[in-house]
Design an enzyme around this catalytic site. Structure first.
Site, PDB file in Angstrom:
ATOM      1  N   LYS A 126      20.127 -11.909 -15.027  1.00 47.67           N
ATOM      2  CA  LYS A 126      20.381 -10.584 -15.622  1.00 47.67           C
ATOM      3  C   LYS A 126      21.476 -10.711 -16.675  1.00 47.67           C
ATOM      4  O   LYS A 126      22.396 -11.536 -16.531  1.00 47.67           O
ATOM      5  CB  LYS A 126      20.791  -9.619 -14.505  1.00 47.67           C
TER       6      LYS A 126
ATOM      7  N   SER B  78      18.522  -1.092 -12.249  1.00 49.82           N
ATOM      8  CA  SER B  78      18.794  -1.550 -13.585  1.00 49.82           C
ATOM      9  C   SER B  78      18.366  -3.001 -13.825  1.00 49.82           C
ATOM     10  O   SER B  78      18.317  -3.429 -14.982  1.00 49.82           O
ATOM     11  CB  SER B  78      20.294  -1.431 -13.879  1.00 49.82           C
TER      12      SER B  78
ATOM     13  N   SER C 148      20.029  -1.395  -7.651  1.00 45.09           N
ATOM     14  CA  SER C 148      19.444  -1.967  -8.861  1.00 45.09           C
ATOM     15  C   SER C 148      18.651  -3.251  -8.692  1.00 45.09           C
ATOM     16  O   SER C 148      18.026  -3.705  -9.649  1.00 45.09           O
ATOM     17  CB  SER C 148      20.534  -2.220  -9.895  1.00 45.09           C
TER      18      SER C 148
HETATM   19  N1  GLN Z   1      20.636   3.565 -10.531  1.00 48.05           N
HETATM   20  C1  GLN Z   1      21.973   3.473 -10.055  1.00 48.05           C
HETATM   21  C2  GLN Z   1      22.944   3.836 -11.153  1.00 48.05           C
HETATM   22  O1  GLN Z   1      22.513   4.114 -12.205  1.00 48.05           O
HETATM   23  C3  GLN Z   1      22.253   2.111  -9.515  1.00 48.05           C
HETATM   24  C4  GLN Z   1      22.555   1.129 -10.563  1.00 48.05           C
HETATM   25  C5  GLN Z   1      22.926  -0.213 -10.007  1.00 48.05           C
HETATM   26  O2  GLN Z   1      22.725  -0.492  -8.832  1.00 48.05           O
HETATM   27  N2  GLN Z   1      23.516  -1.017 -10.861  1.00 48.05           N
HETATM   28  O3  GLN Z   1      24.108   3.858 -10.976  1.00 48.05           O
END
Ligand code: GLN
Length: 504
Positions: A90, A165, A189
């Site tokens: 990532k 994400s 995410s």
């Molecule tokens: N969707 C969640 C957020 O936007 C989790 C994101 C993540 O785990 N990095 O904060």
């Protein structure tokens, strides 16, 4: 990539049926082809230019050992258990000498000066970082649509989002462009895109994987996670990555990490001995799609048929988990992202009148709208007149979630629930509605708040009328119970190979 799991690939490498360089080349070719296709997947942003050379080095070691006979080969792989295996990274994890941008314009041109500990440990075990994958900007999002590089599409159907994400890493694995991938989790995410793309995704107990070299979002929640086609693959990678790191004070050893290299599925009689809990609150969620509920029922039936005991438990505090998560995550984000000031990292906009202007201009032009929204909300929550109220309430709820989950795991082995109330949605469907996007995280954030572990398991698909998209179900365990959930997931995989996506 011709192979779908680590063990088969290692066997083929040992037998000389494939070379590491050809695996890497295969992925690079697919990447190049994808880039110029009409609707690119956009999973990888860049292939590392040194991946082939690293693979050739691995091939040289393997060839030399093969010439020395079986024992030399076994010895080599005992020392470097992931030798020659390419993995995806990532875009918020540092790989020395390579660009890192968190899919944000503000980090344009930034090159990582050192390896994240998770990268260093994987490389020590022989694995090869293949390339940088797309994500939501600064890991803020649930669909990988908030990326300065455009969205990553879902490999099962390119009209749909990949989840976020870590949508790039999930799509890369799902589309067989990488054997396994590193993502990060603050509130789901890794598990969410894993469930949308039909693969496995593990969030480890807070501390099990070092955060050194990983760009911070919400530091009390952040963890690196793993995505792969099988629980066994995840276990193999985890076994070389887990444990205390002198560069991360929050890191902790995972008891039994070494034995994960040889993950055993639970036998039926072992499953019969498991006590499983389902939070009532999640079953009663209004937005739970019927198809997701049906897949969840199938998983329950599978467990019941093997004799596992399943109880529905009442955990009212879970209703507040999403609110608590967003208060805490955004407060920490506002603080963490203050370091991107146009002076220390990446992009700098012409200073004009001086430092204030440099700071304002760089941040205004560098951050995307969702990141700005979160910085504003986070700073608002932290501001003097609210810190005694909203932030403390968020922390009180978190403490209650932590203690209630700890209590629950005194009587139960595993908690199961869907990963997300709905499967992948179409591109553009939620991008202008932040609240709807935040609700995708309804079933994942309690795990991060409680600092426990959970794996999303590809458990089935929606009906044809609803697009036949993959549905993920979570197996969550108490702190440091990775082995338990991985073993149960491996039992599921044994009975339902490739359940999420058809392997070509
Ligand atoms: N969707 C969640 C957020 O936007 C989790 C994101 C993540 O785990 N990095 O904060």
């Amino acid at each position: 990539m011709q192979f779908f799991n680590i063990q088969d690939t290692i066997n083929a490498l040992k037998e000389g049926k494939v070379t590491s360089a050809s695996l890497v080349k295969d992925s690079i070719d697919t990447f190049e082809k994808d880039k110029s296709s009409a609707i690119p997947l956009n999973a990888f942003l860049e292939m590392y230019d040194d991946a082939i050379a690293k693979a050739q080095k691995a091939d040289d070691l393997i060839t030399a050992a093969r010439n020395g006979g079986q024992s030399a080969l076994d010895e080599l792989f005992a020392k470097q258990p992931l030798l020659g295996l390419p993995f995806a990274v990532k875009d918020n994890i540092s790989v020395k000498g390579h660009r890192l941008t968190c899919a944000s314009k503000i980090l344009e041109g930034y090159v990582a000066p050192y390896d994240a500990t998770v990268i260093a440990r994987l490389e020590k075990s022989g694995a090869i970082p293949l390339g940088r994958c797309n994500q939501d900007e600064f890991a803020m999002g649930s669909s990988t649509e908030y990326s300065c590089y455009g969205p990553t599409r879902n490999p099962i159907n390119r009209e749909y989002v990949s989840g976020g994400s870590s949508g790039g890493p999930a799509a890369a694995v799902s589309a067989n462009q990488a054997l396994f991938a590193l993502g990060t989790e603050t509130g789901g995410s890794v598990r969410l895109p894993a469930s949308y793309c039909g693969i496995y995704g593990l969030k480890t107990t807070y501390g099990v994987l070092s955060r050194w070299g990983v760009v911070a979002y919400g530091s009390s929640l952040d963890q690196v996670g793993l995505l792969a086609h099988t629980p066994d693959d995840i276990a193999k990678a985890l076994s070389v990555m887990a444990g205390v790191d002198m560069y991360d004070d929050t890191s902790a050893d995972l008891p039994g990490a070494a034995s994960l290299a040889d993950l055993k599925a639970y036998s039926d009689s072992e499953i019969a001995g498991l006590k499983i809990a389902i939070p009532k609150q999640f079953l009663e969620t209004k937005g739970l799609m019927k198809d997701v509920g049906d897949v969840f029922n199938n998983v329950q039936d599978w467990l019941k048929a093997k004799g596992a005991k399943i109880d529905v438990v009442d955990l009212p505090v879970l209703d507040a988990s999403i609110a608590s998560y967003y208060v805490i995550a955004l407060s920490e984000a506002a603080s963490n992202l203050s370091r991107f000031d146009g002076i220390r990292y990446g992009r700098r906009v012409d200073p004009g009148e001086g430092y204030d202007e440099l700071y304002v201009k760089t941040r205004s032009e560098g951050f995307g709208p969702e990141v700005k929204r979160r910085i504003v909300i986070g700073n608002y929550v932290l501001s003097e007149q609210f810190s005694g109220d909203t932030y403390k309430k968020g922390m009180t709820v978190r403490a209650k979630i932590q203690s209630e989950m700890a209590k629950l795991f005194e009587s139960y082995d595993i908690v199961i629930c869907p990963t997300c109330p709905t499967p992948a949605f179409k591109l553009g469907q939620k991008v202008d509605s932040p609240l709807e996007m935040y609700l995708s995280d309804l079933f994942t954030t309690f795990v991060n708040l409680a600092r426990i572990t959970s794996i999303s398991v590809p458990a089935g698909k929606t009906s044809e009328a609803n697009g036949s998209m993959p549905v993920g179900i979570q197996f969550a365990g108490g702190m440091f119970q990775e082995e338990k959930i991985l073993r149960l997931a491996q039992s599921w995989e044994k009975d339902h190979p490739g359940c999420g996506i058809p392997l070509k």
